[in-house]
Motif scaffolding. Sequence first.
Motif, PDB file in Angstrom:
ATOM      1  N   PHE A 108     -29.505  10.016  73.551  1.00  0.00           N
ATOM      2  CA  PHE A 108     -30.316   8.976  72.923  1.00  0.00           C
ATOM      3  C   PHE A 108     -29.581   7.650  73.134  1.00  0.00           C
ATOM      4  O   PHE A 108     -28.515   7.409  72.563  1.00  0.00           O
ATOM      5  CB  PHE A 108     -30.473   9.283  71.433  1.00  0.00           C
ATOM      6  CG  PHE A 108     -31.729   8.717  70.831  1.00  0.00           C
ATOM      7  CD1 PHE A 108     -32.870   9.501  70.719  1.00  0.00           C
ATOM      8  CD2 PHE A 108     -31.784   7.408  70.406  1.00  0.00           C
ATOM      9  CE1 PHE A 108     -34.037   8.986  70.164  1.00  0.00           C
ATOM     10  CE2 PHE A 108     -32.943   6.880  69.859  1.00  0.00           C
ATOM     11  CZ  PHE A 108     -34.072   7.672  69.739  1.00  0.00           C
TER      12      PHE A 108
ATOM     13  N   ASN B 285     -43.597  -1.662  68.635  1.00  0.00           N
ATOM     14  CA  ASN B 285     -43.162  -0.321  69.043  1.00  0.00           C
ATOM     15  C   ASN B 285     -44.346   0.525  69.469  1.00  0.00           C
ATOM     16  O   ASN B 285     -44.232   1.736  69.596  1.00  0.00           O
ATOM     17  CB  ASN B 285     -42.454   0.383  67.876  1.00  0.00           C
ATOM     18  CG  ASN B 285     -40.977   0.062  67.865  1.00  0.00           C
ATOM     19  OD1 ASN B 285     -40.432  -0.433  68.839  1.00  0.00           O
ATOM     20  ND2 ASN B 285     -40.329   0.348  66.755  1.00  0.00           N
TER      21      ASN B 285
ATOM     22  N   GLY C  85     -34.224  -0.142  70.983  1.00  0.00           N
ATOM     23  CA  GLY C  85     -33.145  -0.957  70.420  1.00  0.00           C
ATOM     24  C   GLY C  85     -31.863  -0.854  71.224  1.00  0.00           C
ATOM     25  O   GLY C  85     -30.953  -1.670  71.068  1.00  0.00           O
TER      26      GLY C  85
ATOM     27  N   GLU D  25     -34.882  12.895  69.220  1.00  0.00           N
ATOM     28  CA  GLU D  25     -33.794  12.910  68.239  1.00  0.00           C
ATOM     29  C   GLU D  25     -33.074  14.249  68.113  1.00  0.00           C
ATOM     30  O   GLU D  25     -32.108  14.359  67.380  1.00  0.00           O
ATOM     31  CB  GLU D  25     -34.316  12.468  66.863  1.00  0.00           C
ATOM     32  CG  GLU D  25     -34.419  10.953  66.701  1.00  0.00           C
ATOM     33  CD  GLU D  25     -35.827  10.435  66.878  1.00  0.00           C
ATOM     34  OE1 GLU D  25     -36.656  11.173  67.470  1.00  0.00           O
ATOM     35  OE2 GLU D  25     -36.117   9.300  66.444  1.00  0.00           O
TER      36      GLU D  25
ATOM     37  N   ARG E 162     -39.787  -5.745  73.535  1.00  0.00           N
ATOM     38  CA  ARG E 162     -40.033  -5.072  72.267  1.00  0.00           C
ATOM     39  C   ARG E 162     -40.576  -6.048  71.227  1.00  0.00           C
ATOM     40  O   ARG E 162     -41.385  -5.689  70.380  1.00  0.00           O
ATOM     41  CB  ARG E 162     -38.797  -4.381  71.736  1.00  0.00           C
ATOM     42  CG  ARG E 162     -39.189  -3.648  70.463  1.00  0.00           C
ATOM     43  CD  ARG E 162     -38.456  -2.431  70.200  1.00  0.00           C
ATOM     44  NE  ARG E 162     -37.277  -2.745  69.446  1.00  0.00           N
ATOM     45  CZ  ARG E 162     -36.521  -1.818  68.904  1.00  0.00           C
ATOM     46  NH1 ARG E 162     -36.833  -0.541  69.063  1.00  0.00           N
ATOM     47  NH2 ARG E 162     -35.475  -2.137  68.238  1.00  0.00           N
TER      48      ARG E 162
ATOM     49  N   ASP F 187     -34.570   8.745  62.414  1.00  0.00           N
ATOM     50  CA  ASP F 187     -35.821   8.917  61.676  1.00  0.00           C
ATOM     51  C   ASP F 187     -36.182  10.387  61.458  1.00  0.00           C
ATOM     52  O   ASP F 187     -36.965  10.720  60.590  1.00  0.00           O
ATOM     53  CB  ASP F 187     -36.979   8.274  62.459  1.00  0.00           C
ATOM     54  CG  ASP F 187     -36.891   6.766  62.436  1.00  0.00           C
ATOM     55  OD1 ASP F 187     -36.329   6.226  61.475  1.00  0.00           O
ATOM     56  OD2 ASP F 187     -37.371   6.132  63.402  1.00  0.00           O
TER      57      ASP F 187
ATOM     58  N   GLU G 223     -35.430   4.918  75.978  1.00  0.00           N
ATOM     59  CA  GLU G 223     -34.966   5.330  74.653  1.00  0.00           C
ATOM     60  C   GLU G 223     -34.036   6.539  74.758  1.00  0.00           C
ATOM     61  O   GLU G 223     -33.004   6.598  74.125  1.00  0.00           O
ATOM     62  CB  GLU G 223     -36.150   5.662  73.748  1.00  0.00           C
ATOM     63  CG  GLU G 223     -35.697   6.144  72.385  1.00  0.00           C
ATOM     64  CD  GLU G 223     -36.853   6.543  71.497  1.00  0.00           C
ATOM     65  OE1 GLU G 223     -37.219   7.740  71.500  1.00  0.00           O
ATOM     66  OE2 GLU G 223     -37.407   5.664  70.809  1.00  0.00           O
TER      67      GLU G 223
ATOM     68  N   LEU H 255     -39.195  -0.081  75.444  1.00  0.00           N
ATOM     69  CA  LEU H 255     -39.153  -0.533  74.057  1.00  0.00           C
ATOM     70  C   LEU H 255     -38.112   0.250  73.272  1.00  0.00           C
ATOM     71  O   LEU H 255     -38.413   1.242  72.645  1.00  0.00           O
ATOM     72  CB  LEU H 255     -40.531  -0.392  73.409  1.00  0.00           C
ATOM     73  CG  LEU H 255     -41.694  -0.950  74.232  1.00  0.00           C
ATOM     74  CD1 LEU H 255     -43.012  -0.783  73.483  1.00  0.00           C
ATOM     75  CD2 LEU H 255     -41.462  -2.413  74.587  1.00  0.00           C
TER      76      LEU H 255
HETATM   77  C1  G1P Z   1     -36.029   4.551  67.787  1.00  0.00           C
HETATM   78  C2  G1P Z   1     -36.372   3.578  66.681  1.00  0.00           C
HETATM   79  C3  G1P Z   1     -35.125   3.296  65.852  1.00  0.00           C
HETATM   80  C4  G1P Z   1     -34.575   4.624  65.336  1.00  0.00           C
HETATM   81  C5  G1P Z   1     -34.330   5.584  66.494  1.00  0.00           C
HETATM   82  C6  G1P Z   1     -33.859   6.949  66.047  1.00  0.00           C
HETATM   83  O1  G1P Z   1     -35.019   4.049  68.600  1.00  0.00           O
HETATM   84  O2  G1P Z   1     -36.881   2.363  67.174  1.00  0.00           O
HETATM   85  O3  G1P Z   1     -35.423   2.441  64.783  1.00  0.00           O
HETATM   86  O4  G1P Z   1     -33.397   4.369  64.653  1.00  0.00           O
HETATM   87  O5  G1P Z   1     -35.534   5.743  67.227  1.00  0.00           O
HETATM   88  O6  G1P Z   1     -34.784   7.627  65.280  1.00  0.00           O
HETATM   89  P1  G1P Z   1     -35.161   3.100  69.844  1.00  0.00           P
HETATM   90  O7  G1P Z   1     -36.365   3.496  70.576  1.00  0.00           O
HETATM   91  O8  G1P Z   1     -35.248   1.724  69.295  1.00  0.00           O
HETATM   92  O9  G1P Z   1     -33.939   3.270  70.682  1.00  0.00           O
END
Ligand code: G1P
Length: 896
Positions: A726, A353, A786, A721, A348, A521, A771, A784
């Motif tokens: 998630f 992103n 978090g 989301e 990442r 988000d 994700e 990619l």
């Molecule tokens: C992604 C974004 C993260 C956000 C999340 C939820 O998550 O990178 O900043 O908080 O969507 O909307 P990630 O793909 O990092 O797990």
Amino acid sequence: MRWKFVSENADFVLENPDKTSYLYFPLVNEAGMMSSITPTLNGDLKSGQNSFLLLPVSAEDLHNTKSTRNFWIYINKKDVWSISGNSPMQLANFYSDKKDDVTLEAGFLWHKIIRKNKVLGVKAEIINFVPVEHKVEIMEVTITNTSNQVMQITPTAAIPIYGRSADNLRDHRHVTSLLHRIRTNDYGVLVKPTLSFDERGHKINNVLYSVLGFEENGEKPIGFLPEVEEFIGEGGSFETPEAIFSNKKFAKSGNYFEGYEAIGAIRFKDIDLKPNESKTYIILMSISEDELENNILLEKFGSKEKVKNALEENKKYWENKISNPEFKTSDDEFNKWMKWINIQPILRRLFGNSFLPHHDYGRGGRGWRDLWQDLLALLMMEPDNVRKLLYNNYAGVRIDGSNATIIGSNPGEFIADRNNIARMWMDHGAWPFLTTKLYIDLTGDLNFLLESQTYFKDRLANRCTDFDPNWTIEKGNKLKTRDNKIHSSSILEHILIQHLTPFFNVGMHNNIKLEGADWNDGLDMARNNGESVAFTALYGWNLLELAKLLKSLKIEELEITEEILMLLDNKVDYNSPEEKNKLLNEYYNKVKSFVSGNKTKIKIDYLISDLERKGNWIVNHIRKNEWIRNNEGYEWFNGYYDDHGNIVEGDNPKGVRMTLTGQVFTIMGNIATNDQVEKILLSAKKYLKDEKVGGYRLNTNFHEVKLDLGRLFGFAFGHKENGAMFSHMAVMFSNALYKRGFVEDGFDVINTLYNHIKNFEVSRIYPGIPEYINEKGRGMYHYLTGSASWLLLTVLTEMFGVKGDLGDLLLEPKLLDKQFDCKGIASVKTLFADRTFNIIYSNKNRLNYGKYNISSVSLNGRKIESEILGNKIKIKRSLLESLDKDKIHELIIELE
Ligand code: G1P
């Protein structure tokens, strides 16, 4: 059908990967080359948003476009075969027993496809990788005659060169091909557009895109056909190129073309392959700003032998990068899977992103939240530079507690949003403290809090609800004092301000306002009256943790920016949202354009008690007001209020509404009592858990496009989301449960997710964490995310309990009996205090968590005296720092 690990290094094999859609694998390096590759050699290759060598692809293009890596074999001047499976014959046979056999092998970071055609008696092995130091992808193609007769082959590489910005995919696709200047040299096709085309202003282009090819011994190709039109022929396509099917004559080197779509079509001389004989061809796809780079590449990678060495070096490089932490539990597959988690935070950092097929948004940057999240992993893997990165990132904080959202490519570089898009994510202020706290615990570097740093400044003011009329771009991006000096103050003050302004920025229910969104988000439509109880909980916990940390900071007084003093005021009635808002507005007015520049001293004890008062106020407020019970008798915390000021969770005529986020931070932040955690678990299991998607969903189905809360309710339920599993939130849920001692449940979250991903027939992704898992169970937006950082953090610091405590090593294992191997051993090799430790838990009787305590500890074979407290032991940093840096040290912890 599923992938299997085949080596200690977690290399894996997957049979018939071409029978799964949407698979992609990342190849990348620190030099800035980014590649994605699929089992049919699709995917793209670029060094940034404005320099794509291969056509930019989104996930749907992986099966749609043929404009990608290919290599054709014309066999005995009769049969045409493509190593990517792209010939009409191969496509027609895809559902028959004449289908090519395809096998994928992959590792850190290389990709190999073996494709065999029994009928023709031919095999291709294709290895792709991106070597560490150059902006080049190397593709090695080895053709083997598997028939029992001599075979004549005419080999042709065919790599379409898109050679421009991703923006031109639809915007002036044709006009930008008129900019193309195409040359052939002895090795291949070079495309250098005259201009980089942008309606806002055209610039001379310096980027050169090259596709070069040679035989295994470095021998040059014999011809080139660089215009797509000529290569495919009238009415032809990349699946039926005339140049191949009619065995067209190719041009010599030293030709020049302009104004057409280009292709690295490279013809090698005809050869006869005896049965079992092989021949290797090497293709270099490079992006550079200097043509001399191609000479360097040819020198360095110019033969099969050299490519072999480069590949071995590359493997070593990546294996070394991800070598810490290394986990050993009874489940060997889990241990190897975790290696693929180790690499994800690095991916990442390198891809941003934006640059894998699912990540078809943005222009390459990472967001504020991701910046801090990725540092969590770096702290565990490569802690050396983290102090600097942390320090630099704080320069993005505004004096109103908000932060810059456009992050430059250099460390600590934050850019004003020229479009003045005022969006405020209310959770942003909470993450830096979590990362900083981890850093301080791992290092004991409390003085970091006292380092002086500047503040970010742009036109946005009042947590992005207003503009500063006095600011112009010429004034620069640093906060200044009234007499125009750059203002700076301690990192601690930056953290304070990130917590103090939200504390006062509450809605009518006295929780912190949702503003433009929180972690989610998609909760972006409740700016006026929305509230996030979930993140109010996190801020509350942070306030208390910060107070605790300050007790260890051996100073009596702290110098702070004068204006901030008013936010530490005791006179405001915290139960009154109006009074809180009023005070905040007064503060906003004082700091809108500049600060006075005056500093004032406050007693640290005063600060601590103020933070405690605020933190405790939040804890009590949430406990008292947000605990809900529905008609079925289930109980949990409400996480949100919508833009009408209505409570979001609980019973609803359209179905029960519950969010996971609302539970995660109340549990993590000790707001939920143990009894409440149990009740939350019951509710979450009832309303959110779904094995079909690998665990706990983010929310229940609201059955409503809820315009007073966020765009996510427009998404189909069970996706992204809106109610998907998630990973990021699920893993944070696990982390929270571990923290609170609900170890079986914490383990279950990770284990369910891991088992789901392992079930390839459903998850359809390579090893790693995606994700999210969609409604059909498919892993989405792989690599990619978090969640990888949080998973690493949770497995290391919670499951294996390897933590720092203001620089000392604190071990508190929370491993379950089944995680110890048959000898009762579970171990982790990890970095601490700049040394590598192999931390071995020995649980001879294989007792379960809760039943074992630490009985003794030995370091390199010698028993050490340390404070043991039940299942916890603290080892002094001074002892660890006395050890040799170059050795691996063994810590054996006996559990009884
Ligand atoms: C992604 C974004 C993260 C956000 C999340 C939820 O998550 O990178 O900043 O908080 O969507 O909307 P990630 O793909 O990092 O797990």
